[in-house]
Design a protein around this motif. Structure first.
Motif, PDB file in Angstrom:
ATOM      1  N   VAL A 108       3.006  -1.009   4.791  1.00  0.00           N
ATOM      2  CA  VAL A 108       2.407  -0.670   3.497  1.00  0.00           C
ATOM      3  C   VAL A 108       1.320  -1.686   3.134  1.00  0.00           C
ATOM      4  O   VAL A 108       0.240  -1.317   2.682  1.00  0.00           O
ATOM      5  CB  VAL A 108       3.485  -0.604   2.396  1.00  0.00           C
ATOM      6  CG1 VAL A 108       2.841  -0.416   1.021  1.00  0.00           C
ATOM      7  CG2 VAL A 108       4.470   0.526   2.679  1.00  0.00           C
ATOM      8  N   ARG A 111      -1.839  -0.952   5.045  1.00  0.00           N
ATOM      9  CA  ARG A 111      -2.587   0.213   4.557  1.00  0.00           C
ATOM     10  C   ARG A 111      -3.257  -0.088   3.221  1.00  0.00           C
ATOM     11  O   ARG A 111      -4.326   0.443   2.913  1.00  0.00           O
ATOM     12  CB  ARG A 111      -1.660   1.415   4.428  1.00  0.00           C
ATOM     13  CG  ARG A 111      -1.163   1.927   5.784  1.00  0.00           C
ATOM     14  CD  ARG A 111      -0.169   3.038   5.638  1.00  0.00           C
ATOM     15  NE  ARG A 111      -0.783   4.259   5.126  1.00  0.00           N
ATOM     16  CZ  ARG A 111      -0.096   5.344   4.795  1.00  0.00           C
ATOM     17  NH1 ARG A 111       1.223   5.340   4.894  1.00  0.00           N
ATOM     18  NH2 ARG A 111      -0.717   6.420   4.346  1.00  0.00           N
ATOM     19  N   LEU A 112      -2.628  -0.942   2.397  1.00  0.00           N
ATOM     20  CA  LEU A 112      -3.216  -1.316   1.113  1.00  0.00           C
ATOM     21  C   LEU A 112      -4.208  -2.466   1.252  1.00  0.00           C
ATOM     22  O   LEU A 112      -4.818  -2.875   0.260  1.00  0.00           O
ATOM     23  CB  LEU A 112      -2.116  -1.725   0.127  1.00  0.00           C
ATOM     24  CG  LEU A 112      -1.173  -0.616  -0.361  1.00  0.00           C
ATOM     25  CD1 LEU A 112      -0.061  -1.206  -1.215  1.00  0.00           C
ATOM     26  CD2 LEU A 112      -1.945   0.426  -1.157  1.00  0.00           C
ATOM     27  N   SER A 139       6.604   6.327  -3.781  1.00  0.00           N
ATOM     28  CA  SER A 139       5.238   5.850  -4.006  1.00  0.00           C
ATOM     29  C   SER A 139       5.234   4.324  -4.027  1.00  0.00           C
ATOM     30  O   SER A 139       6.122   3.702  -4.620  1.00  0.00           O
ATOM     31  CB  SER A 139       4.689   6.367  -5.339  1.00  0.00           C
ATOM     32  OG  SER A 139       4.757   7.769  -5.411  1.00  0.00           O
ATOM     33  N   GLU A 175      -4.788  13.095   2.741  1.00  0.00           N
ATOM     34  CA  GLU A 175      -3.425  13.594   2.840  1.00  0.00           C
ATOM     35  C   GLU A 175      -3.203  14.294   4.175  1.00  0.00           C
ATOM     36  O   GLU A 175      -4.052  15.043   4.648  1.00  0.00           O
ATOM     37  CB  GLU A 175      -3.152  14.567   1.688  1.00  0.00           C
ATOM     38  CG  GLU A 175      -1.723  15.044   1.591  1.00  0.00           C
ATOM     39  CD  GLU A 175      -1.455  15.803   0.295  1.00  0.00           C
ATOM     40  OE1 GLU A 175      -0.291  16.058  -0.011  1.00  0.00           O
ATOM     41  OE2 GLU A 175      -2.433  16.131  -0.426  1.00  0.00           O
ATOM     42  N   GLU A 202       2.006  12.876   3.392  1.00  0.00           N
ATOM     43  CA  GLU A 202       1.688  11.457   3.273  1.00  0.00           C
ATOM     44  C   GLU A 202       0.268  11.342   2.720  1.00  0.00           C
ATOM     45  O   GLU A 202      -0.674  11.886   3.299  1.00  0.00           O
ATOM     46  CB  GLU A 202       1.825  10.757   4.620  1.00  0.00           C
ATOM     47  CG  GLU A 202       3.272  10.771   5.115  1.00  0.00           C
ATOM     48  CD  GLU A 202       3.468   9.928   6.355  1.00  0.00           C
ATOM     49  OE1 GLU A 202       2.456   9.515   6.958  1.00  0.00           O
ATOM     50  OE2 GLU A 202       4.631   9.695   6.728  1.00  0.00           O
ATOM     51  N   THR A 204      -2.777   8.833   0.630  1.00  0.00           N
ATOM     52  CA  THR A 204      -3.299   7.575   0.096  1.00  0.00           C
ATOM     53  C   THR A 204      -4.338   7.923  -0.962  1.00  0.00           C
ATOM     54  O   THR A 204      -5.200   8.769  -0.727  1.00  0.00           O
ATOM     55  CB  THR A 204      -3.947   6.713   1.200  1.00  0.00           C
ATOM     56  OG1 THR A 204      -4.991   7.460   1.834  1.00  0.00           O
ATOM     57  CG2 THR A 204      -2.919   6.295   2.233  1.00  0.00           C
ATOM     58  N   ILE A 212      -7.612   1.432  -1.918  1.00  0.00           N
ATOM     59  CA  ILE A 212      -6.390   2.238  -1.970  1.00  0.00           C
ATOM     60  C   ILE A 212      -5.434   1.624  -2.992  1.00  0.00           C
ATOM     61  O   ILE A 212      -5.116   0.434  -2.932  1.00  0.00           O
ATOM     62  CB  ILE A 212      -5.707   2.317  -0.596  1.00  0.00           C
ATOM     63  CG1 ILE A 212      -6.632   3.013   0.400  1.00  0.00           C
ATOM     64  CG2 ILE A 212      -4.371   3.055  -0.686  1.00  0.00           C
ATOM     65  CD1 ILE A 212      -6.105   3.029   1.824  1.00  0.00           C
ATOM     66  N   ILE A 215       0.139   4.659  -2.229  1.00  0.00           N
ATOM     67  CA  ILE A 215       0.561   5.306  -0.993  1.00  0.00           C
ATOM     68  C   ILE A 215       1.795   6.136  -1.312  1.00  0.00           C
ATOM     69  O   ILE A 215       2.769   5.619  -1.881  1.00  0.00           O
ATOM     70  CB  ILE A 215       0.873   4.283   0.115  1.00  0.00           C
ATOM     71  CG1 ILE A 215      -0.407   3.559   0.547  1.00  0.00           C
ATOM     72  CG2 ILE A 215       1.535   4.966   1.310  1.00  0.00           C
ATOM     73  CD1 ILE A 215      -0.166   2.476   1.560  1.00  0.00           C
ATOM     74  N   ASP A 216       1.747   7.413  -0.989  1.00  0.00           N
ATOM     75  CA  ASP A 216       2.844   8.340  -1.299  1.00  0.00           C
ATOM     76  C   ASP A 216       3.403   8.962  -0.032  1.00  0.00           C
ATOM     77  O   ASP A 216       2.658   9.255   0.909  1.00  0.00           O
ATOM     78  CB  ASP A 216       2.351   9.512  -2.173  1.00  0.00           C
ATOM     79  CG  ASP A 216       2.149   9.121  -3.619  1.00  0.00           C
ATOM     80  OD1 ASP A 216       3.098   8.635  -4.242  1.00  0.00           O
ATOM     81  OD2 ASP A 216       1.028   9.317  -4.106  1.00  0.00           O
ATOM     82  N   ARG A 217       4.692   9.232  -0.062  1.00  0.00           N
ATOM     83  CA  ARG A 217       5.337  10.073   0.952  1.00  0.00           C
ATOM     84  C   ARG A 217       6.239  11.041   0.208  1.00  0.00           C
ATOM     85  O   ARG A 217       7.183  10.625  -0.469  1.00  0.00           O
ATOM     86  CB  ARG A 217       6.147   9.241   1.936  1.00  0.00           C
ATOM     87  CG  ARG A 217       6.884  10.084   3.001  1.00  0.00           C
ATOM     88  CD  ARG A 217       7.801   9.202   3.836  1.00  0.00           C
ATOM     89  NE  ARG A 217       8.644   9.974   4.718  1.00  0.00           N
ATOM     90  CZ  ARG A 217       8.356  10.270   5.981  1.00  0.00           C
ATOM     91  NH1 ARG A 217       7.224   9.857   6.512  1.00  0.00           N
ATOM     92  NH2 ARG A 217       9.192  10.971   6.727  1.00  0.00           N
TER      93      ARG A 217
END
Length: 244
Positions: A108, A111-112, A139, A175, A202, A204, A212, A215-217
């Motif tokens: 995470v 990605r951020l 999230s 997404e 998924e 962002t 960003i 971040i969601d899943r």
């Protein structure tokens, strides 16, 4: 005609006439059996008929609900599941499973584009509509916004609305969506059998400068949602839809 078939036909007619709305709970089984003057066994035969016709959904320990009718969710617009479904007349209930500021997992943080020692808000929610717990979502909100949202009541406020209150502007999201099946943990949370088909989204979400911030899943019951597309010569619009 067998008594249970007559009861099933009567209930089906009431559902189709709108006496019981999509997503609404039917009266308790004992109440229904008394009103029709039959045993619980006979009533349950009638309910099985309706379930086989996809007119109702039975949730053990919770009740019997009228199956949802299809709804659409515009993937091309940057809105939450809840906002889109409510705009279409659905009653959506959000349960916050957990909400805490914690150190970002390595994947995470990467990605951020955050430091490995940074902390963010981890928000886990379940959305219910149409009488079923249909969406599980985790999230991660990037620092420093996560810390500022640690005590926000997300049962009534969407994440995008909460970010807007902090003057955080989000204007785009990337997404990906793929099919999967429920594992043991999510099966318990959504009150569905293990290996139930699901869609996994998924996403962002970014600010105008490309930073960003979320971040969601999301794991969505396959029986409750579908994806449809509208094509034109110069564009492609994708839609989510809730379906029975």
């Amino acid at each position: 005609m067998a008594r249970y078939r007559a009861i099933a036909a009567d209930l089906a007619a009431k559902i189709r006439a709108g006496e019981y709305a999509p997503g609404a709970a039917l009266p308790p089984q004992r109440e229904l059996s008394a009103s029709y003057g039959v045993t619980l066994m006979t009533l349950r035969q009638a309910l099985r008929e309706l379930s086989d016709e996809a007119l109702i959904v039975q949730q053990p320990g919770r009740g019997t609900f009228v199956a949802s009718t299809p709804a659409s969710y515009q993937l091309g617009s940057l809105r939450s599941f809840t906002e889109d479904l409510r705009d279409q007349g659905y009653v959506v209930r959000t349960e916050v499973v957990s909400q805490s500021v914690r150190r970002l997992p390595a994947r995470v943080a990467a990605r951020l584009q955050a430091r490995a020692t940074d902390s963010g808000l981890r928000l886990e929610r379940v959305r219910e509509f149409g009488g079923r717990r249909a969406i599980h979502q985790v999230s991660w909100i990037a620092p420093p916004h996560g810390e500022r949202l640690r005590d926000k009541d997300f049962t009534t406020v969407s994440l995008y609305s909460a970010l807007s209150e902090l003057d955080v502007v989000v204007d785009r999201a990337a997404e990906t969506i793929r099919p999967d099946a429920l594992d043991d943990k999510l099966a318990r949370l959504l009150a569905e059998p293990v290996n139930t088909p699901v869609l996994v989204s998924e996403r962002t979400t970014s600010t105008p400068d490309g930073t960003i911030v979320v971040i969601d899943r999301a794991t969505i019951l396959g029986s409750m949602m579908h994806i449809s597309t509208e094509r034109a010569a110069d564009r492609l619009s994708l839609r989510w839809g809730a379906g029975s």
